[in-house]
Scaffold this active site. Structure first.
Site, short mmCIF file in Angstrom:
data_model
loop_
_atom_site.label_atom_id
_atom_site.label_comp_id
_atom_site.label_asym_id
_atom_site.label_seq_id
_atom_site.Cartn_x
_atom_site.Cartn_y
_atom_site.Cartn_z
N GLU A 274 -6.73 4.85 -2.87
CA GLU A 274 -5.46 5.57 -2.77
C GLU A 274 -5.20 6.30 -4.08
O GLU A 274 -5.38 5.74 -5.17
CB GLU A 274 -4.27 4.61 -2.55
CG GLU A 274 -4.15 4.02 -1.19
CD GLU A 274 -2.83 3.25 -1.02
OE1 GLU A 274 -1.81 3.65 -1.63
OE2 GLU A 274 -2.83 2.25 -0.27
N GLU B 17 -3.18 -3.38 -0.71
CA GLU B 17 -2.58 -3.59 -2.04
C GLU B 17 -2.10 -5.04 -2.22
O GLU B 17 -0.91 -5.32 -2.41
CB GLU B 17 -1.44 -2.60 -2.29
CG GLU B 17 -1.93 -1.18 -2.46
CD GLU B 17 -0.87 -0.23 -2.95
OE1 GLU B 17 -1.18 0.70 -3.73
OE2 GLU B 17 0.31 -0.38 -2.56
#
Length: 350
Positions: free
Chosen positions: A278, A165
């Site tokens: 995710e 991320e």
């Protein structure tokens, strides 16, 4: 003459038919990937926690994910965690389990000793005093070391994630994207080259959060392209809960609509495949979670022209303080039914 023409047309028809058949076979070689990040399995086992399938039969986590319809796993790597978690031996152990079950493997490098995400990208303790050039070498060496350990032990790695991320870059402040985009791009490219030196065919992913917000994706990927940093795939996080908390979206439907739109737009801009690496939903609302996952998986499979290659749930087995798992009392909730249905490739899923 007519006979010769007919024979020629027949040969052409057969050739075309064979090409079509070959194309169909090739398309079937690459399934839609249904996965989960199960990196916490070893920690769970050390605590003595048990997991069970829907019938109440005890299962090892990787086997349980397979039973839930998954065909891939995602495994994170920390550099030197104080509790000894998610190091290369942990990752090797989990990769062996997954490969034995025929599951594809994604390795997710956090480039930190602990959690790395949009709110924290802490430099590993061993790299603290390094300048940019030394840090780039350390990142490459770490990436090669972990991947070589896996390869030397017979593991086939399909995807390598370069950072976790990295919406604001990683290894702050050296690689903070807002202030040091060129250095972030250089660090990311060092990871890419290191991964390819061990697994030349691995697909290297750069992942950002908030898949419903295209602005952050344009910022990072425009920056990577500006400084000639390579990537093979764009990874997205999709969490309606966090989108609504951050006021990026107000409804589940809004998240779903914008994610699918963004996947198609990002493909048109960067010409790279994408994957939802995710996702998660409130475990306290299992039926709503199941319905959202069904819609997310189905839309990813049917409304992206094949540009979205899969959907991975994050830590479905995680219970306790984490609100977005998919288990209760050690068993999968209805949320995981979406993956089981999708694994059968029935459309619509129901």
């Amino acid at each position: 003459m007519i006979m010769k023409k007919n024979m020629k047309m027949k040969r052409v028809f057969i050739t075309i038919a064979m090409l079509v058949f070959a194309t169909m076979i090739h398309a079937q070689d690459e399934p839609f990937w249904l996965g989960a990040d199960i990196s916490g399995t070893n920690e769970l086992e050390r605590r003595g926690d048990k997991l069970y399938n829907a019938r109440g039969e005890e299962r090892e986590n990787t086997q349980l994910m397979k039973e839930c319809g998954l065909n891939a796993v995602r495994l994170r790597v920390w550099v030197n965690n104080k509790d000894g978690l998610c190091g290369k031996d942990d990752v090797l152990d989990m990769a062996k389990r997954a490969q034995k079950l025929g599951m594809a493997i994604m390795i997710d490098f956090h480039y930190s000793d602990w959690w790395a995400d949009p709110g924290q990208q802490n430099v590993p303790k061993a790299w603290k005093d390094m300048g940019y050039k030394k840090m780039r070498k350390a990142l490459a060496a770490h990436t090669k070391d972990v991947l070589r350990h896996l390869k030397d032990n017979g593991i086939d790695v399909k995807w390598v994630q370069i950072g976790n991320e990295t919406t604001h870059g990683f290894l702050w402040d050296t690689g903070r994207a807002e202030t040091n985009m060129k250095q972030y791009a250089g660090l990311s490219n060092a990871g890419y080259k290191a991964a390819k030196s061990v697994y030349p065919n691995a697909i290297c992913i750069v992942q950002l959060d908030a898949g419903c917000d295209i602005k952050r994706y344009r910022f990072i990927f425009d920056g990577l392209e500006k400084y000639h940093s390579k990537f093979d795939m764009i990874g997205l996080s999709v969490y309606p809960h966090w989108d609504q908390e951050a006021k990026l979206e107000t409804t589940d439907e809004g998240t779903l609509r914008d994610v699918i739109s963004n996947i198609n737009t990002l493909y048109e801009i960067y010409k790279k495949p994408l994957m939802i690496v995710e996702t998660g939903y409130e475990v306290s609302k299992p039926e709503a979670g199941r319905d959202f996952m069904i819609r997310l998986i189905e839309a990813s499979m049917t409304k992206t022209n094949g540009h979205c290659k899969g959907v991975f749930y994050w830590a479905p087995e995680l219970e306790g303080d984490y609100p977005l798992g998919a288990f209760k009392n050690g068993r999968p909730t209805e949320i995981m039914d979406a993956f089981r249905l999708a694994s059968k490739h029935r459309m619509p899923l129901k």
